[in-house]
Design an enzyme around this catalytic site. Structure first.
Site, mmCIF file in Angstrom:
data_model
loop_
_atom_site.group_PDB
_atom_site.id
_atom_site.type_symbol
_atom_site.label_atom_id
_atom_site.label_comp_id
_atom_site.label_asym_id
_atom_site.label_seq_id
_atom_site.Cartn_x
_atom_site.Cartn_y
_atom_site.Cartn_z
ATOM 1 N N TRP A 1 -5.583 1.674 0.408
ATOM 2 C CA TRP A 1 -4.273 2.193 0.005
ATOM 3 C C TRP A 1 -4.306 2.946 -1.321
ATOM 4 C CZ3 TRP A 1 -5.593 -2.680 1.546
ATOM 5 C CH2 TRP A 1 -5.182 -3.061 2.839
ATOM 6 N N ASP A 2 -5.477 3.234 -1.866
ATOM 7 C CA ASP A 2 -5.589 3.898 -3.166
ATOM 8 C C ASP A 2 -4.974 3.038 -4.263
ATOM 9 O OD1 ASP A 2 -6.185 5.853 -5.057
ATOM 10 O OD2 ASP A 2 -4.353 6.972 -4.693
ATOM 11 N N MET A 3 -5.183 1.736 -4.201
ATOM 12 C CA MET A 3 -4.652 0.827 -5.216
ATOM 13 C C MET A 3 -5.676 0.610 -6.325
ATOM 14 S SD MET A 3 -1.578 0.254 -4.549
ATOM 15 C CE MET A 3 -0.393 0.386 -3.218
#
Length: 772
Positions: free
Chosen positions: A451-453
């Site tokens: 999630w591109d966290m």
């Protein structure tokens, strides 16, 4: 004629609500809109027949809508207004003589008037209450009277991006207080002359936090000019232009800060005894004489270190340093940004320590090959596409540790083929030995991140008082809203972290982690529902409900999909690079949690359109992921009118007690003044990007929000105390300092942010109290 036009309008509304409402029902959503469609169509027919029954029907419908709206949202004015505002205006129109006087039958004005008055009464009451506000206070006692600041320089200076290597964004200055902050006056304004160009990429932003050493302020600009100005007057002393050329493949064009170093081996006053290090967007690190701005030729190759050395796939624009390097124990620790989701052939995310005097590599830690930290030899390269540190590190020189916030291996939404090392270090806070670069501990904040966290912010270090005694702690904010409070010697949680079940169902060939960590201190929002959808009218709210129901969404960490996935919190982050500020004396924190949902949709490779050679780098829209089986389309979850689909508030200011792990308050922050065609100062609670600072005077300062203001808050309660209008977006972190005459200044850079659309500029602005 008015009756005919109104009848046609009701028929059009009925058709919209009817078709959209039935579609929403088939997706499992609310029946309200389909019922509304039927009501509007019947009312249209009754108006056409000039029947007073239209008013009776509309009164019953408006009353039912009022009850339904309160049931769905409570007494939140913004949510109620989206559902009923237009409908009340239509009721008022029906009560105009031009309409009712042409209708026949039993007079229906009285019931409609009563329902309108009831609706206005509910609206008025809802304007006086805020169900999302969380009132409270932080403790005011000085738990650690001296406070561990990590600073061996005067209280009135600011030597590091986060003021000290501890990254607290806390100043011990107390001249500006809760009682007098409203008297601040603009002292000076300086314009750099570096403005956004038509050829610049979307993410051209001005986010620098200046340093203050002696009488000077040191800044950098989006195109990497380094400038020194007088701290008392804003007068320019010198500037250096590294001649950064345009590059349309560069995702980001920004500079968040420079670094300062005093070389004890060179006599004071001699050339390059004090240095400023400038990171550039074409992957260089340049050493400048702090007194003159001249290049220091003994550093690297004639004053410059090439950060592309030993890089695999050294493509122009794919790797650069946007954040200020950290200097500790005579070493410059440098990370870099790697373009997200462009290709599987990306430069390495290696983190390197250079000798601050010579520029030689001391150690290099590559998360893709973590066991080797010695400098590479000729012909060797670092691991391609390993997790990177695009933000700034912090350090505890006494413990000999540097703390690095790590991102993910790109493509962010595809986890196939990641190595064991990548799986371990992605989206983590990792402690490295300052002298060797060897891993001492790692704490992952997301498992198998899809999630591109990234961990986006510099960790803040604080000595925390607990029941077991004083703990050397680290405070790490994350995009997903968790605040990790860890023992910085061991990486073990001080505030508990629990593993909770997470959604499954990844695409074929990938997988999801069965559980994900959640800190007990978290600003994680509640999962969204259809009732949380929003709009300026019921029409775009219906469109948002339909879009919400079509997306895959099972809460936080719903896997990416070809169908399209709702990502909430979005990869914009609950917290981003601005992080939080911590008060090491009161042992509390202040931050700006932001809530903005995003969408991501995987696109099979055979459906990806041909590349556009003229396209400019951006994190939004189609990300091609060349070499991977899927591209991805990403962006905020917006209505057809371009406003967030989820109901406000989208941004808060918040305070938490780090000893108890409890959130004390959350208040809406910011207005729509600069978001709408009309400059309305409506306090919705808007998104923002940037960071806060705290002062010993009990005042927190923050720009960041998408309206153009610098604000001051009471740290204890979160109450806004003062604001100053900015000529451009304030998407940077402020700082504070004193001058020779003892006056305390507060400074912010106002230059705007490309992707969130705030006004561009080139301003450096400082405020101080009136002279006594």
């Amino acid at each position: 004629m008015a009756i005919i036009i109104t009848s046609l309008l009701f028929a059009l509304f009925g058709a919209w609500f009817g078709v959209g409402g039935v579609w929403l029902i088939t997706l499992g959503g609310s029946w309200y809109y389909a019922v509304a469609g039927v009501v509007f169509l019947i009312a249209a027919w009754l108006l056409y027949r000039r029947s007073m029954a239209a008013l009776w029907l509309y009164a019953a419908f408006l009353l039912a809508t009022l009850v339904w709206a309160i049931w769905e949202t409570g007494f939140d004015w913004w949510s109620l207004g989206a559902r009923g505002g237009l409908l009340v205006l239509l009721a008022i129109w029906l009560l105009m003589p031009v309409i009712w006087s042409r209708l026949s039958g039993t007079d229906g004005r009285a019931p409609l008037i009563l329902v309108v008055l009831a609706s206005l009464g509910v609206a008025g009451y809802s304007m006086t209450t805020d169900p999302y506000d969380m009132a409270g206070t932080l403790p005011t006692d000085k738990v650690t009277p001296e406070g561990a600041l990590g600073a061996n320089f005067p209280a009135g200076e600011w030597h590091f991006y986060g003021r000290s290597p501890y990254g607290q964004r806390y100043s011990p200055l107390d001249q500006i207080t809760v009682e007098n902050v409203d008297k601040l006056e603009l002292a000076w304004t300086y314009q750099t002359g570096d403005v956004r160009l038509p050829s610049d990429v979307t993410e051209t932003t001005y986010q620098v936090t200046p340093l203050k050493i002696g009488d000077n302020l040191y800044i950098c600009t989006p195109h990497n000019l380094a400038i020194a100005v007088d701290a008392a007057t804003g007068r320019e002393k010198w500037r250096f232009d590294p001649q950064i050329g345009p590059e349309n493949q560069r995702q980001h064009q920004t500079c968040r800060g420079v670094s300062y170093y005093k070389d004890a081996s060179i006599a004071a006053g001699e050339a390059c005894a004090e240095r400023v290090y400038l990171p550039t967007s074409d992957a260089r690190l340049i050493a400048l004489d702090a007194a003159t701005g001249q290049i220091c030729p003994s550093f690297g190759n004639a004053g410059t270190v090439d950060l592309m050395e030993h890089m695999p796939y050294p493509k122009a624009g794919y790797y650069y340093s946007t954040s200020a390097p950290l200097i500790a124990r005579d070493k410059i620790i440098v990370g870099g940004a790697v373009n997200d989701n462009y290709s599987t052939e990306e430069p390495s995310g290696v983190i390197r320590a250079f000798d601050a005097r010579s520029g030689a590599v001391v150690w290099a830690w590559d998360p893709g090959n973590p066991d080797r930290t010695e400098p590479l030899g000729d012909g060797e390269t670092y691991t391609a596409n390993s997790p990177n540190m695009w933000s700034t590190a912090s350090a505890d020189e006494e413990l000999g540790l540097v703390y690095v916030p790590l991102g993910n291996q790109t493509p962010d939404q595809l986890g196939m083929g990641r190595s064991e090392h990548v799986e371990k270090y992605s989206s983590s806070i990792t402690a490295l030995d300052l002298d060797t670069g060897r891993v001492r501990w790692v704490r992952q904040t997301v498992h198998h991140d899809l999630w591109d966290m990234d961990v986006p912010a510099q960790p803040s270090l604080i000595d925390l008082t607990t029941d077991a005694g004083t703990v050397k702690a680290l405070v790490g904010p994350t995009k997903q809203g968790d605040i990790y409070v860890l023992n910085r010697e061991t990486g073990e949680p001080v505030i508990p972290v629990n593993e909770v079940p997470a959604p499954g169902g990844a695409i074929e060939g990938d997988f999801t982690a069965p559980t994900q960590p959640v800190s007990d201190l978290t600003f994680m929002p509640k999962p969204l529902t259809g009732a949380d959808m929003w709009g300026v009218s019921p029409f775009d709210q219906l469109a948002c409900r339909i879009e919400f129901a079509r997306l895959r969404y099972e809460g936080r960490y719903t896997p990416p999909s070809v169908q399209g996935t709702l990502v909430y919190p979005g990869n914009f982050g609950t917290f981003n690079w601005g992080g939080v500020a911590v008060d090491p004396v009161r042992q509390v924190m202040f931050g700006m949690p932001t809530y903005l949902a995003f969408k991501s949709q995987l696109v099979p490779r055979d459906q990806v359109p041909p590349a556009d050679a003229e396209a400019r780098g951006s994190e939004q829209g189609l990300n091609r992921n060349e070499g991977a089986p899927y591209a991805v389309i990403m962006g905020p979850f917006l209505s057809p009118l371009g406003i967030p689909c989820q109901s406000p508030p989208w941004g808060y200011v918040a305070g938490a007690d780090l000893r108890t792990g409890k959130i004390a308050y959350k208040h809406r922050n910011g207005t729509v003044y600069d978001m709408t065609p009309l400059p309305l100062p409506l306090k919705v609670g808007v998104p923002g990007i940037g960071g806060p600072i705290i002062t010993a005077g009990g005042v927190a300062f923050l720009g960041a929000a998408v309206d153009d203001y610098l604000r001051a808050y009471d740290l204890t309660s979160g109450r806004q105390l003062w604001k100053a209008r900015l000529p451009a977006g304030g998407q940077s972190t402020p700082m504070t300092y004193t001058t020779e005459d003892g006056r305390q200044f507060v400074l912010i850079v106002a230059g705007g942010h490309g992707s969130i659309g705030t006004r561009a500029g080139d301003y450096v602005m400082a405020w101080t109290l009136p002279k006594q």
